[in-house]
Design a protein around this motif. Structure first.
Motif: not given
Ligand SMILES: Cc1ncc(COP(=O)(O)O)c(C=O)c1O
Length: 356
Positions: A266-289
């Protein structure tokens, strides 16, 4: 997905971008105000040119550095909707004004005098909008006597031209429900109208009243006294605006990431962290159902997986919609421009990091 694109990467869906630009152009064509889109979101000459091609009267920037980058790319008319303070920046500003038409915001008499001296010495005229605080409580003078006094000063000193008011209702862009946003925006923007009436009663003409954002454009963009709309995010959109009701505009911006580890079903790790997507306003939406963003670290993103998302494998690429586009775009040198699933161009994020 996008075998030729390494990750993390900033993807820009060109047809969606073009539809967003066309939709806003159509909206603006139906009202009295003109569009001067804010480029702090996209920071990109190619996008600014598409906006001008669709009828925008010029571009808005937040910083001298952004304006320099866009002017280098050939943008001829720029409002820097911000106070430009200090001799180093003012020197760059007047140099910029020798290359393109520049208008800035002012809210301080001492700053106005310094701008005037520098403009005279450089032989340029700087357009000035007196910034009025319409409730955001950031920069700006209060409507009434303070705004009248400052407008008069701008008009009197050499080298500056009083061109109108900067009046941005930034505190209301994300207010939900929409009915509350609407009621408050209509009320607060009356401060801009009041300031304008007071200034005009004193004998000066207020050429422009400039403000408005993506979240309020259907409200304040239709007020009869607004002349210039500074909406920015509509072009690329982000998950924050989607969350507060940006249904008219499509999400054209994603961060592409690769699954680099599957430590549990139930867990995946991706190569995009704080240096790839900012946490401002909250978490990104993951486009995988079935996939949901759980946490950021510097170079990693942690995602929980349910149902079909558990089929994700190491090496798969997935798309994330940043919660806030403006600060995420600022992390990248270029957009990978895509169309129908194929990479068709690379556009420079020319004003990336130009925060001075
Ligand atoms: C001065 C100013 N005008 C307009 C905007 C509108 O931007 P957006 O449409 O992205 O909300 C902003 C956003 O921060 C701003 O600071």
């Amino acid at each position: 997905m996008y075998a030729e694109v390494d990750t993390p990467a900033l993807l820009l869906d060109k047809p969606k971008l073009e539809r967003n630009i066309a939709r806003m152009a159509e909206f603006v064509a139906g009202g009295p105000a003109k569009l001067r889109p804010h480029a702090k979101t996209h920071k990109c000459v190619e996008i600014a040119k598409l906006q001008l091609g669709a009828g925008a009267v010029g571009i808005t920037c937040a910083k001298v550095g952004e304006a320099e980058a866009l002017a280098e790319g050939g943008i001829p008319d720029i409002v820097i909707a911000n106070e430009i303070v200090g001799p180093l920046k003012i020197a760059r500003l007047v140099a910029l004004a020798q290359r393109c038409r520049v208008t800035i915001a002012v809210d301080d008499a001492g700053n106005v005098r310094q701008l005037s001296e520098a403009a005279v010495a450089a032989g340029v005229t700087l357009g000035c909008y007196v910034e009025v605080n319409v409730g955001m409580d950031r920069c700006g003078v209060e409507p009434g006597e303070a705004a009248v006094r400052l407008a008069r000063l701008v008009d009197e000193v050499p080298g500056l031209s009083f061109d109108g008011l900067q009046a941005y209702e930034g505190h209301l862009q994300n207010v939900v429900p929409f009915a509350e946003r609407e009621a408050r925006a209509k009320l607060d923007m009356r401060k801009a109208l009041f300031a304008s009436q007071q200034i005009e009663a004193g004998g000066l003409m207020v050429g422009q009243i400039s403000g408005c954002g993506t979240g309020t454009h259907t409200i304040t963009g239709r007020l009869p006294w607004m002349t210039e709309l500074q909406c920015g995010s509509y072009a690329t959109m982000d998950a924050q605006y989607a969350a507060v009701g940006g249904a008219n505009y499509e999400n054209a911006l994603t961060v592409l990431a690769t699954v680099i580890s599957r430590p549990a079903p139930d867990k995946a790790i991706v190569d995009a962290g704080l240096k790839a997507v900012t946490p401002e306003f909250g978490a990104p939406t993951v486009l995988v159902r079935g996939a949901k963003w759980l946490d950021f670290s510097e170079e990693h993103g942690e995602i929980t997986l349910a149902g079909p998302a558990q089929e994700l494998r190491v090496g798969d690429k997935i798309a994330l919609v940043p919660r806030h586009g403006c600060t995420t775009v600022n992390l990248y040198d270029r957009y990978q421009v895509i169309e129908d699933g194929a990479l068709v161009a690379e556009w420079k994020v020319a004003a990336r990091g130009r925060c001075q």
